[in-house]
Design an enzyme around this catalytic site. Structure first.
Site, PDB file in Angstrom:
ATOM      1  N   GLU A 169      -5.519  -1.832 -14.028  1.00 45.19           N
ATOM      2  CA  GLU A 169      -5.204  -3.252 -14.047  1.00 45.19           C
ATOM      3  C   GLU A 169      -6.544  -3.981 -14.160  1.00 45.19           C
ATOM      4  OE1 GLU A 169      -3.080  -6.889 -11.618  1.00 45.19           O
ATOM      5  OE2 GLU A 169      -4.294  -5.443 -10.539  1.00 45.19           O
TER       6      GLU A 169
ATOM      7  N   ASP B  83      -4.762  -0.599  -9.150  1.00 44.84           N
ATOM      8  CA  ASP B  83      -4.607  -2.014  -8.810  1.00 44.84           C
ATOM      9  C   ASP B  83      -5.958  -2.725  -8.719  1.00 44.84           C
ATOM     10  OD1 ASP B  83      -2.745  -4.144  -7.744  1.00 44.84           O
ATOM     11  OD2 ASP B  83      -4.208  -4.063  -6.110  1.00 44.84           O
TER      12      ASP B  83
HETATM   13  C1  NOJ Z   1      -2.252  -6.903  -8.463  1.00 46.24           C
HETATM   14  C2  NOJ Z   1      -0.814  -6.582  -8.200  1.00 46.24           C
HETATM   15  O1  NOJ Z   1      -0.128  -6.444  -9.417  1.00 46.24           O
HETATM   16  C3  NOJ Z   1      -0.279  -7.709  -7.348  1.00 46.24           C
HETATM   17  O2  NOJ Z   1       1.115  -7.639  -7.211  1.00 46.24           O
HETATM   18  C4  NOJ Z   1      -0.997  -7.682  -6.030  1.00 46.24           C
HETATM   19  O3  NOJ Z   1      -0.563  -8.792  -5.256  1.00 46.24           O
HETATM   20  C5  NOJ Z   1      -2.519  -7.769  -6.191  1.00 46.24           C
HETATM   21  N1  NOJ Z   1      -3.005  -6.896  -7.228  1.00 46.24           N
HETATM   22  C6  NOJ Z   1      -3.234  -7.398  -4.912  1.00 46.24           C
HETATM   23  O4  NOJ Z   1      -3.083  -6.040  -4.635  1.00 46.24           O
END
Ligand code: NOJ
Length: 549
Positions: free
Chosen positions: A269, A212
């Site tokens: 991500e 993440d």
């Molecule tokens: C990316 C995640 O996909 C999202 O859902 C989240 O709110 C943020 N990162 C913070 O962790």
């Protein structure tokens, strides 16, 4: 691919299905999705034809941000089930040939995490506070935030904590909500803990992690002001985005992942506009793959999508990594809605209530988009419900909205709940459209619209024209056509600026993004996104076999 190669390289061409556990299926009738619900639907996933599931965070969490606020990495949230349920899920999925990828959230923890609670109870300068970013405020009484950094969730990124004696104290950094304090990655406890968490779950049989907010971990300890948007982001010297030092972290993680046989997988991500900096995360000593958000944010326009495909393929080729193709996820407006709008691109900042949408058009385009991404080289991510053609639910009553993006924008941004509504499995509203087990379940945690049942699995199952059966047929073909795994990619002359056409070995994919039909490529049509009478209609796609016909 031979079996041994498949064991090691499966992720290069895998179809990964993203599960948002809270909204996939509710096995105990409490209105909240859970691991029992997922286990009960594994055969559905087998029949869909996927290779792996990625679950968004399942850890114990207060759900201030849908589980991206982890209170304990070694426990399953009790609303999802138990550790035994998680182990059984990993096992049952593996038995069916489905690998499990889970989420790790290294940038921040929940404010309920024992480390943060210990930090709040400790004095400034303590080792407990050193795991986070605590700073004195500016001004004579320290009442001014240490920096003016703004959150991608809107609003400020610092909250003032109390001293253990109850007086106003230091501020702590949170790039997202105040319930998600940022960890300090210069701290050795932080590094060691995450490597231990990776091993903890790898040892339980998960095949990999989705990482993440992967570009945000490293901060400039000097805490300078962040320059205007974009400036410095491409230099490696932005105060908190994509700083050069970040790569050491993922190199260490890759060593952990590679110490397993077969090696485990890291999927990042990585939201970065600069593809060459994006690709650095995919060097052979770092992550295996990362989400290709560039493609997902582009409008339904042949030139824009072609440019993105070219950019993506060349950036990945440079580091020997496979591309990923992603139409949406739990943060993004559903494709059938997005593609039905005048502006069909995606940007968080542009999300607004009451944007006119033509769902018929959007659905036709989303069907064509599925065939487009399904034929491109690399791996494919499918977000739960996209295979049902679910639109964004834009009718959630304001008092039911849960997403902090809505609250932090003071209701200007509709937030992300519209793509997180519990899935419809049957047309029966009494069971939350088959989402919940039992005869009299509690209401689903997010209300489902009255028309949800027409999109249910059971409503689509026998309809050869349904989105579900398009996905099933497409994935089945993809599995049976080695050209779509390893066939060379090359563009073919399109004959129109509104057409994309390319070859993968003997398979040709043609996507008509224009308003008038175009001739079908010569050969045997394997699949078409819309009924065809010899041509490829507006907003439609086909796969054609050109040899051995
Ligand atoms: C990316 C995640 O996909 C999202 O859902 C989240 O709110 C943020 N990162 C913070 O962790």
């Amino acid at each position: 691919m031979g079996e041994a190669a498949d064991e090691r390289d499966w992720w290069r061409s895998a179809v990964v299905y993203q599960i948002y556990p809270r909204s996939f299926a509710d096995g105990n009738g409490d209105g909240v999705g859970d691991l029992a619900g997922i286990r009960g639907h594994l055969d559905y996933l087998v029949s869909l034809g996927i290779d792996a599931i990625w679950l968004t965070p399942w850890y114990r969490s207060p759900w201030a941000d849908g589980g991206y606020d982890v209170a304990d990495y070694r426990q399953i949230d009790p609303r999802f089930g138990t550790m035994a349920d998680a182990e059984a899920l990993i096992h049952d999925a593996a038995d069916r040939g489905i690998r499990t990828i889970i989420d790790i959230v290294p940038n921040h923890v929940s404010d309920q995490h024992p480390w943060f609670q210990a930090a709040l109870a400790s004095e400034p300068g303590s080792s407990q506070r050193a795991r986070f970013w605590f700073r004195q405020g500016k001004g004579a009484d320290g009442a001014i935030r240490p920096t003016g950094w703004l959150s991608s969730f809107q609003g400020h990124t610092w909250t003032r904590a109390k001293n253990p004696d109850g007086s106003d104290g230091e501020w702590y950094l949170h790039l997202f909500t105040a319930h998600q304090p940022d960890l300090n990655w210069t701290n050795t406890d932080v590094r060691r803990e995450h490597e231990d968490v990776l091993k903890f779950w790898f040892d339980k049989g998960v095949a990999g992690f989705r990482i993440d907010s992967a570009t945000l971990l490293v901060k400039d300890p000097a805490m300078p002001e962040a320059p205007a948007d974009g400036v410095l982001v491409e230099s490696g010297h932005h105060p908190y985005i994509d700083r050069d030092g970040i790569h050491q972290i993922y190199q260490a993680w890759r060593r952990v992942a590679d110490s397993y046989d077969p090696p485990k997988v890291l999927v990042g991500e990585v939201w970065l506009d600069d593809v060459s900096r994006f690709a650095q995360y995919l060097r052979p000593t770092e992550m295996n793959t990362a989400f290709n958000f560039d493609f997902m944010t582009r409008p339904w326009d042949a030139g824009a999508l072609k440019a993105s495909i070219d950019l993506t393929l060349s950036a990945h080729e440079a580091v020997g990594a496979p591309a990923t193709w992603v139409l949406s996820n739990h943060d993004i407006t559903r494709p059938v809605t997005r593609y039905g709008r005048q502006d069909s691109s995606f940007a968080f900042a542009a999300k607004r209530f009451n944007t006119p949408t033509d769902l018929g058009l959007g659905t036709r385009r989303a069907r064509a988009a599925a065939l487009l991404v399904g034929a491109l080289p690399g791996s494919l991510y499918i977000y739960q419900g996209d295979e049902l053609g679910l639109p964004e639910d834009e009718e959630i009553p304001p008092d039911a909205i849960d997403d902090p993006m809505y609250f932090r924008s003071h209701g200007v941004d509709p937030g992300r709940d519209g793509c997180r509504v519990p899935l419809p499995w049957s047309p029966d509203p009494a069971t939350n459209f088959g989402f919940s087990a039992g005869d009299r379940p509690r209401a689903a945690w997010l209300p489902q619209p009255s028309w949800w049942g027409s999109y249910a699995e059971a409503s689509q199952d026998d309809d050869p024209q349904s989105m579900l059966n398009l996905y099933r047929a497409m994935l089945k073909l993809r599995r049976s056509l080695p050209d779509l795994v390893s066939g060379d990619f090359s563009w073919l002359p399109a004959g129109s600026a509104d057409v994309l056409t390319f070859r993968r070995g003997d398979i040709v994919c043609l996507v008509n993004l224009g308003a008038s039909p175009v001739p079908q490529p010569a050969g045997q049509v394997l699949i078409a996104s819309s009924p065809s009478d010899g041509g490829v209609g507006a907003d439609s796609a086909v796969w054609v076999r050109t040899k051995g016909v």
